[in-house]
Design an enzyme around this catalytic site. Sequence first.
Site, mmCIF file in Angstrom:
data_model
loop_
_atom_site.group_PDB
_atom_site.id
_atom_site.type_symbol
_atom_site.label_atom_id
_atom_site.label_comp_id
_atom_site.label_asym_id
_atom_site.label_seq_id
_atom_site.Cartn_x
_atom_site.Cartn_y
_atom_site.Cartn_z
ATOM 1 C CG ASN A 95 -21.061 39.876 -58.387
ATOM 2 O OD1 ASN A 95 -20.975 41.105 -58.345
ATOM 3 N ND2 ASN A 95 -21.168 39.131 -57.289
ATOM 4 C CG HIS A 132 -18.327 37.606 -53.195
ATOM 5 N ND1 HIS A 132 -19.411 38.249 -52.627
ATOM 6 C CD2 HIS A 132 -17.771 36.848 -52.200
ATOM 7 C CE1 HIS A 132 -19.515 37.898 -51.359
ATOM 8 N NE2 HIS A 132 -18.533 37.045 -51.076
ATOM 9 C CD GLU A 156 -12.692 43.529 -54.723
ATOM 10 O OE1 GLU A 156 -13.457 44.236 -55.379
ATOM 11 O OE2 GLU A 156 -12.817 43.379 -53.503
HETATM 12 C C1 GRF Z 1 -15.930 45.256 -53.976
HETATM 13 O O1 GRF Z 1 -15.278 44.828 -52.828
HETATM 14 C C2 GRF Z 1 -16.601 44.115 -54.687
HETATM 15 O O2 GRF Z 1 -15.914 42.913 -54.542
HETATM 16 C C3 GRF Z 1 -17.930 44.046 -53.974
HETATM 17 O O3 GRF Z 1 -18.278 45.387 -53.736
HETATM 18 C C4 GRF Z 1 -17.093 46.175 -53.637
HETATM 19 C C5 GRF Z 1 -17.227 47.306 -54.608
HETATM 20 O O4 GRF Z 1 -16.170 48.223 -54.482
HETATM 21 N N1 GRF Z 1 -18.904 43.324 -54.774
HETATM 22 P P1 GRF Z 1 -16.004 49.371 -55.556
HETATM 23 O O5 GRF Z 1 -17.305 50.164 -55.579
HETATM 24 O O6 GRF Z 1 -15.726 48.743 -56.878
HETATM 25 O O7 GRF Z 1 -14.860 50.194 -55.047
#
Ligand code: GRF
Length: 208
Positions: free
Chosen positions: A108, A110, A175
């Site tokens: 996952n 986060h 991310e």
């Molecule tokens: C991201 O910020 C992730 O960390 C969280 O949900 C968001 C998803 O964004 N779990 P995306 O749909 O990948 O743009």
Amino acid sequence: MTARIAILISGRGSNMATLIDAALSDDFPGTVELVLSSHEDAGGLTLAREAGIEAVAVPRKTYKGKVAFEAAMTEYLTRAKIDFICLAGFMRVLSPDFVTQWQGRMLNIHPSLLPLFPGLHVHEQALDAGVALSGCTVHLVTPDLDAGPIVGQAAVPVLPGDTPETLAARVQKAEHLLYPAAAARCLSGEIGSAPITEQSGDILLSLC
Ligand code: GRF
């Protein structure tokens, strides 16, 4: 061995898109075979289909309970011979049974430096706490929410005047760097070998 990966989403799917892109490279130890969404109107479904990936809505609200919902997902996962799952903005808490079945094979992402700020409204929590750094974490999924073993983290500065939106945008860039790198590291069994730390602009990325 090359893993057959499924990505579970609920929304826009920007992390999903970076994983799909990364997995197109010959060096990546897996291929994305399936995208499942808990919401039928998730933008990520269209993105995945445009990339030629089978993408299916399994809308949570059409199932009577979590057991039926997860059984439907399991059917798709089994049919596609999936052996690894990446949760990418999947907004449903999975049952301990489902998680245990995939333990060690499900990641996952986060949007905080866990164990700080688990759960929802993460960027509000970070701004309220007055931290100078925030970031994101990729972790193995265990039955405890946002608490599984950490595979990698990426830190970014919190700047004066940040709002939850501006901080979220900065963290999302991190991310998109972190998730493919952490997934590759996990899939190739390199966790714990020699930690890697890299700097890219204002992002500091570290893999366990
Ligand atoms: C991201 O910020 C992730 O960390 C969280 O949900 C968001 C998803 O964004 N779990 P995306 O749909 O990948 O743009």
